[in-house]
Design an enzyme around this catalytic site. Structure first.
Site, mmCIF file in Angstrom:
data_model
loop_
_atom_site.group_PDB
_atom_site.id
_atom_site.type_symbol
_atom_site.label_atom_id
_atom_site.label_comp_id
_atom_site.label_asym_id
_atom_site.label_seq_id
_atom_site.Cartn_x
_atom_site.Cartn_y
_atom_site.Cartn_z
ATOM 1 N N HIS A 138 0.812 -1.216 0.000
ATOM 2 C CA HIS A 138 0.000 0.000 0.000
ATOM 3 C C HIS A 138 0.845 1.267 0.000
ATOM 4 O O HIS A 138 1.953 1.321 0.532
ATOM 5 C CB HIS A 138 -0.943 0.015 1.207
ATOM 6 C CG HIS A 138 -0.225 0.097 2.526
ATOM 7 N ND1 HIS A 138 0.072 1.288 3.149
ATOM 8 C CD2 HIS A 138 0.277 -0.878 3.319
ATOM 9 C CE1 HIS A 138 0.702 1.057 4.276
ATOM 10 N NE2 HIS A 138 0.854 -0.251 4.406
ATOM 11 N N HIS A 147 11.564 -0.537 -13.023
ATOM 12 C CA HIS A 147 11.328 -1.963 -13.266
ATOM 13 C C HIS A 147 11.380 -2.689 -11.931
ATOM 14 O O HIS A 147 12.405 -2.682 -11.247
ATOM 15 C CB HIS A 147 12.391 -2.515 -14.228
ATOM 16 C CG HIS A 147 12.204 -3.973 -14.546
ATOM 17 N ND1 HIS A 147 13.047 -4.649 -15.407
ATOM 18 C CD2 HIS A 147 11.296 -4.895 -14.148
ATOM 19 C CE1 HIS A 147 12.662 -5.907 -15.515
ATOM 20 N NE2 HIS A 147 11.597 -6.080 -14.746
#
Length: 743
Positions: A138, A147
């Site tokens: 979260h 990436h």
């Protein structure tokens, strides 16, 4: 796979192995890949068919218009470069098996592979790869072109900067910030923040190298629609208000925003960032610091984040910080923040998080692009309808609009014109926030360690917020305070800002001189100022400090300003507002309590006078020479001084030590100092020149909407002026909620 009749068409740029995974994701979502491009078709993956040469060799003839594109290139820097030169629209690709929280935001061009998890309130930028089975918890922020490799795990509140690569199976603990263009090795456990351009490996993760130069994607100057020079509170609120205004606009094009700051920390400025440390406090209570509705939003954020904020305060501070926490434990537990003089860094964390989240959200919606540039602007030139901004690294940024928000003018050096002067018995500090307060405090410790058995005396020049903060911090750190014999403050009035309201005296006090002007018709700025000073003198006779009279006095002279014509109102803004403000300074109880404690120990003295010099005697001790306010004569302070800290505030445009950028802007007549000597003349659009806007402290000495502005460091005033500016910017770029043709 077989494509159904409702399939959508899309193009892929890149024909290697990475593109095969993306193709599979797209086809699982009902897309038909209509074309595949690659800059080196001969090196394509064996499964890639009918590959066409990409745009790099022939940018002009490349079919930019057409179906959306996904850049299927695994190398982050190459993906960023291709995104920079393609003029196509981009699409995102999310595998059906990926779990994406409804509140997560994902930018165009981003791909999310099979089994990946993205938890609530996470913001993922553009052209990002979230690889197979990666876990993003979260409230993460993932920058463009990053990436996140297979099975990497990012805990809550993690930030990953632009272009960074988090390797296979790496773990990043909560609240860690990974800078831009970093490499996190496979299996690495990241426990601490990572600087830009660094490589980290191991468990625990350690930085093994850091590149000094930025990643060079191309040599072309950056192109921008709006460039903010300086990223402090004024810029931050202007950005927030501008985003609010454009959230319902309809446009296929994006507004390109560049944000430039010479310091690595964005969106806080000196007062609310790490340069001031974590344990210095607001000079006013929270309810007087922020207006609604921002106050309510900030308090809600404090309620949700107070545990880790207090942990950080304990780590940065000492005995006084712990005393503040204990003293206000009940209010903090009950979320009663309004009357507290909270650590300023709390607000810095809040505004930084808010601006970054909003920018990432609007990037994900395709309304803006954002470049963060860590460099100092040294020059600016205008050609036709564009400004060329020159950086100290010799790079340039081309921008249609420029927002100059560099904060207050720099500190005026008191002695020797150097930031730090160290001698055998003297440590003189001309700017306690350069490079940052924590490092200056470390240097003070080192100075004291050279004579561990000697008791030293500290002189602080200036009784403003900085002066009180320095006094507080020196007492907060035990191994500094234990070696200090005496603290002296030198200021013109010889008065410290007070914190305690004398309720009885406040009820008995009346600003008779200002009230007498209420019935006068022809008054001037000078008349109002003189009446104010007489009423302040009367308050001094009653032994009433600013905490008891500031609201009464401010309302009394504020009501009279509406009687002034524009010329007189400007005089008040340029000449009298700040003079009155210097006598109306308040402080938090935690600061005044420190002074009272030192007085009981006979370790504090306040001198009324102006600094003239530091003189060395024949025994190698240093003494203060000052102009005594009461007698008007030069005096030598009888106590030797060993640590001297300059807190008198900024310079003005009459002096030579103004920043190179401002000096050049004045010389080229893009900006003209007004009579306040600390601000620039601007029009109603806050422009010093066409499309060169001013916001923040450099607006001092101006009048807007019939209101005199002499001090732009109060958050209420900052928010108001940033709303004015953001509306002007929105009206310039948009008409009827459509982006105008301006390029």
């Amino acid at each position: 796979m077989e494509i159904n009749k409702t399939s959508k068409k899309i193009r892929i740029y890149g024909a290697g192995g990475h593109s095969q995974v993306i193709r599979e994701v797209l086809e699982n979502n009902g897309y038909e890949v209509s074309e595949t491009f690659d800059d080196k078709p001969s090196g394509r993956h064996y499964a890639s068919k009918n590959v066409t040469t990409g745009a790099r060799g022939n940018l002009k003839d490349f079919p930019h218009e057409g179906y959306p594109v996904i850049i299927a290139v695994g190398i982050n820097a190459e993906r960023a470069e291709i995104a920079g030169f393609l003029k196509s629209s981009f699409e995102k690709a999310i595998h059906p098996s990926a779990i994406i929280a409804p509140t997560a935001k994902i930018g165009d061009g981003t791909v999310v592979f099979a089994g990946a998890i993205v938890q609530p309130n996470t913001i993922i930028g553009e052209h990002v790869i979230i690889n197979t089975a990666a876990s993003i918890d979260h409230d993460n922020i993932i920058g463009d072109f990053a990436h996140i490799s297979p099975k990497a795990a990012l805990c809550g509140h993690v930030e990953v900067g632009e272009g960074s690569h988090v390797g296979v199976g790496a773990v990043v603990i909560p609240k860690v910030k990974i800078g831009k263009w970093c490499t996190i090795g496979a299996g690495t456990v990241v426990l601490n923040d990572v600087p830009d351009y660094s490589t980290v490996v191991g468990n625990p993760g350690k930085v093994i190298k850091t590149k000094k130069q930025e990643v060079q994607l191309n040599d072309k100057p950056k192109q921008s629609d709006i460039t903010f020079i300086g990223s402090g509170i004024s810029s931050s609120f202007t950005i927030l208000h501008f985003l609010d205004l454009i959230k319902k606009t309809n446009t296929k094009n994006k507004i390109h925003i560049s944000i430039i700051d010479k310091y690595q920390e964005f969106h806080t400025g000196i007062p609310y960032g790490s340069r001031s440390g974590f344990s210095v406090h607001l000079i006013t209570s929270l309810k007087n610091f922020l207006p609604e509705p921002e106050l309510g939003k900030f308090i809600e954020w404090l309620n949700n984040n107070k545990n880790w904020l207090l942990d950080e305060l304990k780590k940065d501070g000492g005995a006084l910080s712990l005393d503040w926490i204990v003293t206000h434990a009940k209010e903090i537990e009950n979320n009663e923040w309004k009357n507290l003089f909270i650590p300023r860094r709390f607000f810095g964390w809040y505004i930084n998080e808010k601006v970054k989240n909003r920018l990432e959200y609007f990037k994900a919606k395709g309304l803006i692009d954002v470049d963060y540039i860590n460099a100092e602007v040294i020059d600016i030139d205008k050609e036709e309808n564009k400004y060329t901004i020159t950086l100290n690294n010799k790079k340039t940024v081309s921008s249609e609009k420029v927002i100059l928000s560099t904060g207050s003018l720099p500190v005026n050096a008191l002695w020797k014109n150097e930031n730090l002067i160290e001698k055998d018995n003297l440590f003189f500090i001309n700017d306690p926030y350069k490079p940052e307060l924590t490092k200056i405090l470390e240097k003070i410790k080192l100075f004291l360690e050279k004579t561990p058995n000697k008791k030293v005396n500290v002189l602080i020049v200036g009784a403003n917020a900085s002066g009180l903060e320095m006094l507080y911090k020196l007492n907060d750190i035990e191994n500094i305070n234990n070696q200090i014999n005496k603290y002296t403050i030198l200021s013109t009035q010889g008065l410290l800002p007070d914190a305690v309201v004398d309720e009885k005296g406040q009820k008995e006090y009346t600003p008779f001189n200002l009230q007498a002007l209420a019935k006068e018709k022809n008054i001037t700025a000078k008349i109002i100022a003189e009446a104010t000073f007489r009423d302040l003198d009367y308050a001094d006779q009653m032994h009433l400090g600013a905490a008891s009279t500031v609201d009464i006095i401010s309302k009394a002279f504020g009501d009279l300003l509406s009687k002034l014509n524009p010329e007189e109102l400007e005089k008040f803004a340029c000449h009298y507002g700040n003079e009155i403000g210097r006598r109306q300074r308040c402080a938090g109880f935690h600061y005044s309590k420190t002074v009272e404690y030192l007085k009981t120990e006979n370790r504090f003295k306040h001198i009324a006078g102006r600094f003239k010099n530091i003189e060395e005697n024949i025994s190698g001790e240093y003494f203060l020479e000052y102009l005594d306010t009461e007698s008007g004569k030069d005096k030598i302070y009888e106590t030797p001084v060993h640590i001297v800290i300059n807190c008198i505030g900024g310079t003005n445009f009459d002096k030579k030590n103004i920043p190179e950028l401002l000096k050049n802007a004045i010389q080229k007549k893009y900006c003209k100092p007004n009579k306040s000597k600390i601000g620039f003349e601007v029009n109603d659009d806050l422009e010093a020149s066409e499309n060169l806007h001013i916001v923040g402290p450099l607006l001092a000495g101006n009048v807007f909407d019939g209101k005199a502005v002499w001090h732009v460091e109060h958050c209420g005033r900052i928010i108001w002026l940033s709303q004015v500016l953001s509306k002007k910017i929105k009206d310039y770029f948009f008409q009827n909620n459509e982006l105008k043709e301006h390029r």
